[in-house]
Design an enzyme around this catalytic site. Structure first.
Site, PDB file in Angstrom:
ATOM      1  N   ASP A 156       0.856  -1.189   0.000  1.00 15.93           N
ATOM      2  CA  ASP A 156       0.000   0.000   0.000  1.00 15.93           C
ATOM      3  C   ASP A 156       0.891   1.238   0.000  1.00 15.93           C
ATOM      4  O   ASP A 156       2.109   1.136   0.040  1.00 15.93           O
ATOM      5  CB  ASP A 156      -0.874  -0.003   1.257  1.00 15.93           C
ATOM      6  CG  ASP A 156      -0.010  -0.041   2.509  1.00 15.93           C
ATOM      7  OD1 ASP A 156       0.451   1.020   2.948  1.00 15.93           O
ATOM      8  OD2 ASP A 156       0.241  -1.154   3.036  1.00 15.93           O
ATOM      9  N   ASP A 159       0.746   3.612   2.393  1.00 11.91           N
ATOM     10  CA  ASP A 159       0.656   4.176   3.739  1.00 11.91           C
ATOM     11  C   ASP A 159      -0.451   5.245   3.746  1.00 11.91           C
ATOM     12  O   ASP A 159      -1.503   5.027   3.146  1.00 11.91           O
ATOM     13  CB  ASP A 159       2.029   4.718   4.162  1.00 11.91           C
ATOM     14  CG  ASP A 159       2.168   4.853   5.667  1.00 11.91           C
ATOM     15  OD1 ASP A 159       1.608   4.017   6.393  1.00 11.91           O
ATOM     16  OD2 ASP A 159       2.836   5.790   6.128  1.00 11.91           O
TER      17      ASP A 159
END
Ligand SMILES: [Zn+2]
Length: 277
Positions: A212, A214
């Site tokens: 991802d 973050d």
């Protein structure tokens, strides 16, 4: 009675790695620091003897701040392991790291707190290990080499992992701060795992799979646990294939320990308060 199986290479990872080992045997191990996250499973990978340990336990019962890192590393060492491969999920702080990128960090920043971060905490135990280069150069090279040409798992050959305490994810400001400091990826399990491996004179290599971005994308609601699991799930087979290749390329135990990797000579000349297993 069968003798206790021994392993030369350890893998600390998610439960997706259980299917990894041929002829697996399960060992329940106790340590001076208590029980590890789960039983250690020892088997063969391409003819090499490998011990696997589920970092969070097989039912994922230990969140990152409750993992017994000391017991996990001690348990692996006690079955003969001197080289550890440690895959983990991370958030990417560099916008060029798309989910599914594998970062092989060469540096770490420890922002965890309240964790048992050393095995040398008895009164009178004064053991300062070097940690300027926290990861094993040989292990990192093996991962980078094995990763060449794997388009479905692009490998970034250096970077700084910042380890937060969790279990919550970062705020936007924290994420921005980590990015502006020049750090590459953020995770929750990398420390004190790497430092304790060094304290036990084990080679340790972190394999950070970006799941991802973050909290770094404006307008995005930020990372969720579901997102992390979903991306990890789509990449686990690629990661296992890579780890298998790395295992076959790691050196066997040297007959002459003094010729081995520098990680394993960390404790030379230091007076230890106890014997290592
Ligand atoms: Zn090493």
């Amino acid at each position: 009675m069968n003798s206790t199986p021994r392993a030369e290479i350890g893998v600390i990872g998610g439960s997706g790695f259980y299917s990894f080992l041929d002829d697996a045997r399960t060992l329940s191990i106790d340590t001076p620091f208590g029980a590890p996250s789960d039983d250690v499973v020892i088997g063969e990978v391409a003819g090499r003897s490998v011990a696997f340990l589920a970092r969070h336990g097989r039912d994922h019962r230990f969140p990152p701040h409750q993992v017994n890192y000391r017991a996990n590393l001690w348990a692996l060492r006690s079955v003969g392991v001197r080289q550890v491969l440690a895959p983990c999920a991370v958030g990417g702080l560099d916008p060029s790291f798309v989910p599914g990128t594998l970062v092989v960090p060469d540096q770490v920043v420890d922002r965890t707190r309240g964790r048992a971060h050393t095995v040398y905490d008895e009164p009178g135990a004064v053991v300062h290990v070097g940690f300027a280069d926290p990861y094993c150069a040989r292990g990192r090279n093996a991962v980078i080499t094995a990763g060449h040409g794997q388009d479905d798992l692009p490998v970034v050959d250096s970077g700084t992992l910042v380890v937060i305490n969790g279990p919550r994810f970062s705020s936007r400001a924290e994420s921005q701060w980590h990015r502006s400091a020049g750090w590459s990826v953020v995770g929750m399990t990398g420390m004190p795992e790497a430092a304790i491996a060094r304290e036990l004179a084990m080679c340790f290599t972190s394999l950070c799979l970006v799941t991802d971005s973050d909290a770094g994308v404006e307008g995005d609601s930020g990372v969720t646990h579901e997102e992390v699991l979903a991306v990890f799930g789509t990449k686990i087979e690629h990661l296992k294939r890579l780890v298998r290749e790395v295992i076959t390329s790691l050196p066997a135990h040297e007959a002459d320990e003094s010729a081995s990797c520098a990680c394993r000579r960390t404790l030379d000349g230091l007076r230890l308060p106890f014997e290592l297993p």
